[in-house]
Motif scaffolding. Structure first.
Motif, PDB file in Angstrom:
ATOM      1  N   GLN A 180       0.862  -1.194   0.098  1.00 22.82           N
ATOM      2  CA  GLN A 180      -0.359   0.389   0.138  1.00 22.82           C
ATOM      3  C   GLN A 180       0.833   1.198  -0.136  1.00 22.82           C
ATOM      4  N   ALA A 181       2.294   1.250   0.301  1.00 26.83           N
ATOM      5  CA  ALA A 181       2.629   1.798   0.743  1.00 26.83           C
ATOM      6  C   ALA A 181       3.701   2.973  -0.667  1.00 26.83           C
ATOM      7  N   VAL A 182       3.961   2.225  -1.252  1.00 30.29           N
ATOM      8  CA  VAL A 182       4.040   1.743  -2.616  1.00 30.29           C
ATOM      9  C   VAL A 182       3.159   2.745  -3.688  1.00 30.29           C
ATOM     10  N   GLY A 183       2.323   1.831  -3.153  1.00 33.20           N
ATOM     11  CA  GLY A 183       1.325   2.141  -3.981  1.00 33.20           C
ATOM     12  C   GLY A 183       0.684   3.955  -4.045  1.00 33.20           C
ATOM     13  N   ARG A 184       0.968   4.608  -2.816  1.00 31.14           N
ATOM     14  CA  ARG A 184       0.311   6.088  -2.181  1.00 31.14           C
ATOM     15  C   ARG A 184       2.012   7.121  -3.007  1.00 31.14           C
ATOM     16  N   ALA A 185       2.650   6.558  -2.938  1.00 33.80           N
ATOM     17  CA  ALA A 185       3.756   7.066  -2.958  1.00 33.80           C
ATOM     18  C   ALA A 185       4.041   7.310  -5.020  1.00 33.80           C
ATOM     19  N   LYS A 186       3.882   6.055  -5.438  1.00 37.58           N
ATOM     20  CA  LYS A 186       3.756   5.558  -7.183  1.00 37.58           C
ATOM     21  C   LYS A 186       2.618   6.968  -7.216  1.00 37.58           C
ATOM     22  N   SER A 187       1.377   7.638  -6.886  1.00 41.05           N
ATOM     23  CA  SER A 187       0.251   8.053  -6.546  1.00 41.05           C
ATOM     24  C   SER A 187       0.358   9.285  -7.101  1.00 41.05           C
ATOM     25  N   LEU A 188       1.391   9.772  -5.604  1.00 43.87           N
ATOM     26  CA  LEU A 188       1.595  11.038  -5.337  1.00 43.87           C
ATOM     27  C   LEU A 188       2.993  11.432  -6.872  1.00 43.87           C
ATOM     28  N   ILE A 189       3.136  10.659  -6.581  1.00 47.22           N
ATOM     29  CA  ILE A 189       4.363  11.131  -7.675  1.00 47.22           C
ATOM     30  C   ILE A 189       3.504  10.953  -9.408  1.00 47.22           C
ATOM     31  N   GLU A 190       2.766  10.109  -9.139  1.00 39.17           N
ATOM     32  CA  GLU A 190       2.053  10.544 -10.797  1.00 39.17           C
ATOM     33  C   GLU A 190       1.010  11.285 -11.073  1.00 39.17           C
ATOM     34  N   THR A 191       0.405  11.991  -9.597  1.00 41.70           N
ATOM     35  CA  THR A 191      -0.810  13.222 -10.524  1.00 41.70           C
ATOM     36  C   THR A 191      -0.130  14.091  -9.905  1.00 41.70           C
ATOM     37  N   PRO A 210      12.270   6.119   5.430  1.00 37.18           N
ATOM     38  CA  PRO A 210      13.073   6.037   3.900  1.00 37.18           C
ATOM     39  C   PRO A 210      13.583   4.837   3.537  1.00 37.18           C
ATOM     40  N   SER A 211      14.678   4.109   4.439  1.00 35.78           N
ATOM     41  CA  SER A 211      14.893   3.258   3.694  1.00 35.78           C
ATOM     42  C   SER A 211      14.504   1.985   3.178  1.00 35.78           C
ATOM     43  N   ARG A 212      13.100   1.824   4.471  1.00 32.53           N
ATOM     44  CA  ARG A 212      12.181   1.263   4.046  1.00 32.53           C
ATOM     45  C   ARG A 212      11.125   1.267   2.398  1.00 32.53           C
ATOM     46  N   LEU A 213      10.575   2.526   2.549  1.00 32.19           N
ATOM     47  CA  LEU A 213      10.218   2.685   1.238  1.00 32.19           C
ATOM     48  C   LEU A 213      10.860   2.123  -0.104  1.00 32.19           C
ATOM     49  N   MET A 214      12.287   3.264   0.566  1.00 31.51           N
ATOM     50  CA  MET A 214      13.187   2.515  -0.792  1.00 31.51           C
ATOM     51  C   MET A 214      12.841   1.039  -1.043  1.00 31.51           C
ATOM     52  N   GLN A 215      13.653   0.379  -0.472  1.00 29.90           N
ATOM     53  CA  GLN A 215      13.250  -1.275  -0.639  1.00 29.90           C
ATOM     54  C   GLN A 215      12.643  -1.663  -1.367  1.00 29.90           C
ATOM     55  N   LEU A 216      11.617  -0.809  -1.198  1.00 29.19           N
ATOM     56  CA  LEU A 216       9.917  -2.086  -1.156  1.00 29.19           C
ATOM     57  C   LEU A 216       9.734  -1.174  -2.442  1.00 29.19           C
ATOM     58  N   PHE A 217       9.657   0.133  -2.588  1.00 31.21           N
ATOM     59  CA  PHE A 217       9.407   0.195  -4.084  1.00 31.21           C
ATOM     60  C   PHE A 217      10.409   0.137  -5.603  1.00 31.21           C
ATOM     61  N   THR A 218      11.983   0.165  -5.453  1.00 33.24           N
ATOM     62  CA  THR A 218      12.282  -0.597  -5.916  1.00 33.24           C
ATOM     63  C   THR A 218      12.437  -2.278  -6.732  1.00 33.24           C
ATOM     64  N   GLN A 219      11.613  -2.557  -5.513  1.00 29.71           N
ATOM     65  CA  GLN A 219      11.411  -4.170  -5.837  1.00 29.71           C
ATOM     66  C   GLN A 219      10.380  -4.122  -6.462  1.00 29.71           C
ATOM     67  N   PRO A 225      12.575   5.462  -6.223  1.00 29.73           N
ATOM     68  CA  PRO A 225      11.207   6.776  -6.571  1.00 29.73           C
ATOM     69  C   PRO A 225      11.920   7.963  -7.467  1.00 29.73           C
ATOM     70  N   ARG A 226      12.774   8.335  -7.345  1.00 32.85           N
ATOM     71  CA  ARG A 226      13.758   9.159  -8.037  1.00 32.85           C
ATOM     72  C   ARG A 226      13.546   8.511  -9.561  1.00 32.85           C
ATOM     73  N   GLN A 227      13.666   7.618 -10.395  1.00 34.29           N
ATOM     74  CA  GLN A 227      14.100   7.561 -11.486  1.00 34.29           C
ATOM     75  C   GLN A 227      12.145   7.514 -11.879  1.00 34.29           C
ATOM     76  N   TYR A 228      12.030   7.052 -11.061  1.00 36.28           N
ATOM     77  CA  TYR A 228      10.675   6.772 -11.523  1.00 36.28           C
ATOM     78  C   TYR A 228       9.278   7.952 -11.493  1.00 36.28           C
ATOM     79  N   LEU A 229      10.280   9.200 -10.993  1.00 37.37           N
ATOM     80  CA  LEU A 229       9.912  11.058 -11.325  1.00 37.37           C
ATOM     81  C   LEU A 229      10.213  10.915 -12.323  1.00 37.37           C
ATOM     82  N   LEU A 230      11.413  10.948 -13.215  1.00 37.90           N
ATOM     83  CA  LEU A 230      12.256  11.041 -14.062  1.00 37.90           C
ATOM     84  C   LEU A 230      11.334  10.897 -15.560  1.00 37.90           C
ATOM     85  N   GLN A 231      10.987   8.904 -15.175  1.00 37.02           N
ATOM     86  CA  GLN A 231      10.032   8.633 -15.867  1.00 37.02           C
ATOM     87  C   GLN A 231       8.782   9.514 -16.482  1.00 37.02           C
ATOM     88  N   VAL A 232       7.827   9.745 -15.446  1.00 38.62           N
ATOM     89  CA  VAL A 232       6.829   9.818 -15.454  1.00 38.62           C
ATOM     90  C   VAL A 232       6.985  11.679 -16.220  1.00 38.62           C
TER      91      VAL A 232
END
Length: 287
Positions: A180-191, A210-219, A225-232
């Motif tokens: 759920q946390a990854v989905g929340r972070a993705k939603s913030l970046i995408e919107t 931050p470290s746990r989110l980085m791990q889960l998000f990348t996985q 997250p930073r690279q995903y932001l640039l892709q969006v």
């Protein structure tokens, strides 16, 4: 499609009757306007969907004043008078469509209860509508194979998502195995890709370290997250380059890049060509 633009238009387009084979959509477009733009009181014979993408706008209607910030949805029903109040300092960016909702509901009748209001509806947290609305604008703006089918499909997606927002049934539940946390972070970046999201900010909003989110998000997403932001951001830049004549410098600043040069470096790294070359190849235009 007949193009109409306000005299004050900075960039974008306003298309009337975009496709005779999809008569349920009467107009659609994406525009950047100066904050001082005033649109006098008017009404339509159809539902108007207005999504504030960036900036702030103020509308009057139904005897009230409605201030819209990024991610706000403004829905005047047929026959209800409304007006855009000028006087804002910053320019604003929005996507809109005028829709004969009865024709759409003939395909998806279960949505009908959401469209019975005779008063203006304002939904301040409509970021989830951005992706389907952008797809609709792309289908309207481009001449390509299966255009009518593309417009109709995108229109239905817009109405389904708008209906969900009007229903306000709470947060969606995930079928896919995603944190759920990854989905929340993705939603913030995408919107809100124009914001310079820090890992700490995404982590705080998602309820993780931050470290746990980085791990889960990348996985789960495959990139940090930073690279995903640039892709969006680059995906959005491609859409604007493909469908509008907005200057590249303006695109860069709208998407949170420090300069057009910054956008150029990232765009070339991800897409393989410069933004100018991409626009020339896809639209035959000149920057």
């Amino acid at each position: 499609m007949r193009l109409m633009n306000l005299p004050t238009l900075i960039s974008g387009f306003h298309g009337e009757s975009p496709d005779p084979d999809v008569p349920e959509i009467n107009r659609a477009g994406e525009e950047w306007l100066p904050g001082s733009t005033f649109i006098p009181p008017h009404s339509h014979d159809d539902w108007e969907l207005y999504l504030q993408v960036d900036g702030t706008s103020v509308w009057e209607g139904d005897g009230g004043v409605h201030m819209l910030t990024a991610g706000s949805l403004f829905l005047p029903p047929p026959g209800v008078e409304h007006a855009l109040v000028g006087g804002m300092r910053e320019r604003h960016h929005f996507i809109f469509a005028g829709i004969d909702i009865a024709a759409v509901l003939s395909r998806v009748p279960e949505l009908a209860p959401m469209w019975r209001s005779s008063s203006i509806i304002v939904e301040p947290n409509a970021g989830s509508l951005l992706a389907p609305f952008r797809l609709l604008v792309r289908e309207v703006a481009l001449k390509q194979a299966y255009r009518s089918a593309g417009i109709r499909s995108a229109l239905d997606s817009v109405i389904v998502e708008a209906s969900r927002l009007i229903a306000r049934e709470g947060s969606p539940k995930l079928y896919a195995p995603s944190h759920q946390a990854v989905g929340r972070a993705k939603s913030l970046i995408e919107t809100q890709p124009h914001l310079a999201w820090k890992l700490s900010e995404l982590a705080q909003a998602s309820g993780l370290s931050p470290s746990r989110l980085m791990q889960l998000f990348t996985q789960e997403v495959g990139v940090p997250p930073r690279q995903y932001l640039l892709q969006v951001r680059i995906a959005r830049a491609r859409e604007v380059l493909e469908t509008t004549d907005t200057p590249i410098t303006d695109i860069a600043l709208d998407l949170g890049f420090a300069s057009s040069q910054h956008l150029a470096v990232v765009f070339r790294r991800i897409v393989g060509v410069t933004a100018s070359e991409f626009r020339s190849r896809t639209r035959g235009g000149k920057d």
